[in-house]
Write an enzyme that holds these catalytic residues in place. Structure first.
Site, PDB file in Angstrom:
ATOM      1  N   HIS A   1       0.857  -1.191   0.000  1.00  0.00           N
ATOM      2  CA  HIS A   1       0.000   0.000   0.000  1.00  0.00           C
ATOM      3  C   HIS A   1       0.882   1.227   0.000  1.00  0.00           C
ATOM      4  CE1 HIS A   1      -3.169   2.804   1.161  1.00  0.00           C
ATOM      5  NE2 HIS A   1      -4.000   1.877   0.736  1.00  0.00           N
TER       6      HIS A   1
ATOM      7  N   ASP B   1      -7.844  -5.679   0.179  1.00  0.00           N
ATOM      8  CA  ASP B   1      -8.348  -6.568  -0.864  1.00  0.00           C
ATOM      9  C   ASP B   1      -8.018  -8.036  -0.639  1.00  0.00           C
ATOM     10  OD1 ASP B   1      -9.588  -4.591  -2.478  1.00  0.00           O
ATOM     11  OD2 ASP B   1      -7.602  -3.898  -3.067  1.00  0.00           O
TER      12      ASP B   1
HETATM   13  N1  ACO Z   1       4.204  -7.671  -3.905  1.00  0.00           N
HETATM   14  C1  ACO Z   1       5.556  -7.650  -3.983  1.00  0.00           C
HETATM   15  N2  ACO Z   1       6.296  -6.525  -3.913  1.00  0.00           N
HETATM   16  C2  ACO Z   1       5.639  -5.387  -3.726  1.00  0.00           C
HETATM   17  C3  ACO Z   1       4.239  -5.328  -3.619  1.00  0.00           C
HETATM   18  C4  ACO Z   1       3.517  -6.527  -3.713  1.00  0.00           C
HETATM   19  N3  ACO Z   1       2.188  -6.535  -3.633  1.00  0.00           N
HETATM   20  N4  ACO Z   1       3.860  -4.044  -3.447  1.00  0.00           N
HETATM   21  C5  ACO Z   1       4.976  -3.306  -3.468  1.00  0.00           C
HETATM   22  N5  ACO Z   1       6.056  -4.118  -3.638  1.00  0.00           N
HETATM   23  C6  ACO Z   1       7.463  -3.710  -3.698  1.00  0.00           C
HETATM   24  C7  ACO Z   1       7.807  -3.226  -5.090  1.00  0.00           C
HETATM   25  O1  ACO Z   1       8.256  -4.281  -5.914  1.00  0.00           O
HETATM   26  C8  ACO Z   1       8.899  -2.229  -4.802  1.00  0.00           C
HETATM   27  O2  ACO Z   1      10.066  -2.939  -4.510  1.00  0.00           O
HETATM   28  P1  ACO Z   1      11.527  -2.397  -4.951  1.00  0.00           P
HETATM   29  O3  ACO Z   1      11.646  -1.055  -4.275  1.00  0.00           O
HETATM   30  O4  ACO Z   1      12.432  -3.435  -4.444  1.00  0.00           O
HETATM   31  O5  ACO Z   1      11.468  -2.276  -6.443  1.00  0.00           O
HETATM   32  C9  ACO Z   1       8.432  -1.575  -3.497  1.00  0.00           C
HETATM   33  O6  ACO Z   1       7.624  -2.567  -2.853  1.00  0.00           O
HETATM   34  C10 ACO Z   1       7.603  -0.321  -3.704  1.00  0.00           C
HETATM   35  O7  ACO Z   1       6.570  -0.634  -4.622  1.00  0.00           O
HETATM   36  P2  ACO Z   1       5.767   0.444  -5.442  1.00  0.00           P
HETATM   37  O8  ACO Z   1       4.982  -0.259  -6.495  1.00  0.00           O
HETATM   38  O9  ACO Z   1       6.674   1.552  -5.870  1.00  0.00           O
HETATM   39  O10 ACO Z   1       4.819   1.001  -4.318  1.00  0.00           O
HETATM   40  P3  ACO Z   1       3.578   1.924  -4.569  1.00  0.00           P
HETATM   41  O11 ACO Z   1       3.376   2.698  -3.327  1.00  0.00           O
HETATM   42  O12 ACO Z   1       3.686   2.678  -5.829  1.00  0.00           O
HETATM   43  O13 ACO Z   1       2.402   0.841  -4.799  1.00  0.00           O
HETATM   44  C11 ACO Z   1       0.604  -0.579  -4.656  1.00  0.00           C
HETATM   45  C12 ACO Z   1       1.371   0.555  -3.970  1.00  0.00           C
HETATM   46  C13 ACO Z   1       0.224  -0.141  -6.068  1.00  0.00           C
HETATM   47  C14 ACO Z   1      -0.673  -0.831  -3.885  1.00  0.00           C
HETATM   48  C15 ACO Z   1       1.490  -1.827  -4.705  1.00  0.00           C
HETATM   49  O14 ACO Z   1       1.812  -2.238  -3.389  1.00  0.00           O
HETATM   50  C16 ACO Z   1       0.828  -2.975  -5.473  1.00  0.00           C
HETATM   51  O15 ACO Z   1       0.910  -3.008  -6.705  1.00  0.00           O
HETATM   52  N6  ACO Z   1       0.164  -3.936  -4.756  1.00  0.00           N
HETATM   53  C17 ACO Z   1      -0.546  -5.006  -5.406  1.00  0.00           C
HETATM   54  C18 ACO Z   1      -1.889  -4.528  -5.946  1.00  0.00           C
HETATM   55  C19 ACO Z   1      -2.893  -4.291  -4.829  1.00  0.00           C
HETATM   56  O16 ACO Z   1      -3.092  -5.139  -3.951  1.00  0.00           O
HETATM   57  N7  ACO Z   1      -3.563  -3.152  -4.908  1.00  0.00           N
HETATM   58  C20 ACO Z   1      -4.586  -2.773  -3.926  1.00  0.00           C
HETATM   59  C21 ACO Z   1      -4.108  -1.702  -3.011  1.00  0.00           C
HETATM   60  S1  ACO Z   1      -5.293  -1.317  -1.770  1.00  0.00           S
HETATM   61  C22 ACO Z   1      -6.464  -0.398  -2.615  1.00  0.00           C
HETATM   62  O17 ACO Z   1      -6.185   0.343  -3.500  1.00  0.00           O
HETATM   63  C23 ACO Z   1      -7.797  -0.557  -2.219  1.00  0.00           C
END
Ligand code: ACO
Length: 392
Positions: A275, A329
């Site tokens: 998140h 989720d």
């Molecule tokens: N699984 C594995 N690694 C993850 C995940 C995940 N679900 N989420 C973040 N990371 C890692 C990324 O790979 C990244 O790692 P790195 O720095 O080594 O490259 C780091 O954490 C930061 O990730 P970002 O994508 O830059 O984080 P951001 O804040 O932009 O993304 C998001 C947040 C989009 C929710 C992300 O965690 C994600 O894609 N999660 C999966 C989709 C999801 O469950 N979405 C629902 C969110 S809740 C809602 O909106 C209701």
């Protein structure tokens, strides 16, 4: 700074140039709000100061919607009046039902919902744009969203739409319109809690999308249509649908470690985790997990729950130190699945709940509206001479 050569140069130099930017607007404060507060490090969420755990336990969707629209909890007669208004505004104009009937049955329900939210604007002939008129529009949209989703779902299955129930509350009426029979108390409570938990979440992507549209002094229909569009994506509300697909793919708790390790090795993000704001456990996930546990005990769905629990354990071991924990989720999907709800309705259910949050934020933002118009850093070619096509 070079001396300006012309008045146009002088103007350009006087414009404040951003030196850096925050990708995805991370950490950028876009508005002031009294509606919702998140402490991402402690995993806390409050609606107008009330902890989400207490609201989920003791409140209802209607009461929380009132809280966000008015900034305070309702008195008894105020709550009864809101519930009556919601009940009275559930029915869609017949032309809208006819329009839904013409939509391809294969369309995603989020596309149907977004389109109909927009269509409703054409049936609103009231020119009044006062805060009061807009609040009544917000109530009407909140009342109509469940009807849109249930109507589309029934029609795509060649079933007759079920008229809204004249007495049932918001959550129970949605299940009634979906299935054609009144849900029991326990199922109603779970749906109501899910709706309370999804009602609002500060400056999330879909709320921000709604606010950007509203800030041009466009209308509430345009703003919530933008909200639905933004919510649909799998990085946001669309994740709940993806989680269920993932659970089906994993199939058994014994497959979880291999699934996670393979995905992480390929740098694939595991849906239902991570998140932008929470760097600890999303409190909504904790609450939903307990409901999912209770619902799946001793049923054929207990394996799903066990897969989910194992997934949580493995992911927290692997990624917890990076601040990646379950989000809202992760557990909602198995709850809806156990209720017999189609997977592609999971995100529309999120929207049904969130529409009150979007409208509450828009109404609040309009009190001191300022156009959203950020900058971008130009990273393209330097100014160059245009060549007509015959000379290129
Ligand atoms: N699984 C594995 N690694 C993850 C995940 C995940 N679900 N989420 C973040 N990371 C890692 C990324 O790979 C990244 O790692 P790195 O720095 O080594 O490259 C780091 O954490 C930061 O990730 P970002 O994508 O830059 O984080 P951001 O804040 O932009 O993304 C998001 C947040 C989009 C929710 C992300 O965690 C994600 O894609 N999660 C999966 C989709 C999801 O469950 N979405 C629902 C969110 S809740 C809602 O909106 C209701």
């Amino acid at each position: 700074m070079a001396e300006p050569q012309s008045s146009a140069d002088a103007l350009l130099q006087s414009v404040k140039k951003p030196e850096s930017f925050a990708a995805g607007l991370e950490g950028v404060v876009a508005a002031r709000s009294k509606l919702c507060q998140i402490d991402g490090n402690l995993g806390k969420l409050y609606y107008a100061g009330y902890p989400i755990e207490e609201l989920a336990e003791g409140s209802t969707y209607e009461e929380c919607a009132f809280l966000l629209w008015h900034g305070r909890l309702p008195r008894h007669e105020e709550l009864e009046s809101l519930k009556a208004e919601l009940r009275n505004k559930r029915t869609l104009p017949q032309q809208v039902v006819d329009f839904i009937a013409m939509m391809p049955h294969t369309a995603h329900p989020m596309d149907a919902l977004r389109t109909v939210a927009s269509l409703l604007a054409t049936f609103d002939q009231n020119p009044e744009r006062s805060p009061e008129a807009n609040l009544h529009r917000a109530v009407a949209l909140t009342a109509q969203f469940p009807t849109i989703v249930a109507t589309f779902h029934r029609l795509r299955q060649n079933q007759k739409p079920v008229e809204p129930h004249p007495k049932l509350g918001h959550a129970a009426n949605f299940l009634y319109m979906l299935f054609g029979s009144e849900p029991d108390e326990a199922t109603t409570k779970v749906m109501d809690v899910a709706m309370v938990l999804h009602l609002d979440h500060e400056m999330n992507a879909s709320t921000f999308g709604s606010l950007v549209v509203a800030s041009t002094l466009s209308d509430l229909y345009s703003a919530v249509s933008a909200g639905v569009g933004a919510l649909k994506g799998p990085l946001h509300g669309g994740a709940n649908e993806e989680v269920l697909k993932m659970l089906l793919e994993i199939g058994d708790p014994k497959n979880v470690e291999a699934y996670v390790d393979e995905a992480l090795a390929k740098k694939v993000k595991i849906t239902g985790f991570g998140h932008r704001v929470y760097k600890s456990y999303d409190p909504r996930a904790r609450i939903l997990k307990e409901y999912a546990r209770r619902l799946s005990e001793k049923t054929k769905f207990s394996r799903f729950f066990k897969v989910n629990e194992k997934l949580e354990k493995v992911m927290v071991e692997r990624k917890g130190k990076q601040g990646i924990f379950p989000n809202v989720d992760l557990y909602s999907g198995i709850i809806y699945h156990q209720m017999g709800i189609a997977t592609d309705l999971f995100t529309p259910i999120f929207a049904i709940a969130r529409v009150a949050g979007w409208t509450a934020h828009v109404l609040e933002y309009w009190q001191e509206n300022r156009l959203f118009r950020p900058n971008s850093i130009y990273d393209g070619p330097a100014p160059r001479k245009f060549l007509p096509i015959t000379q290129r």
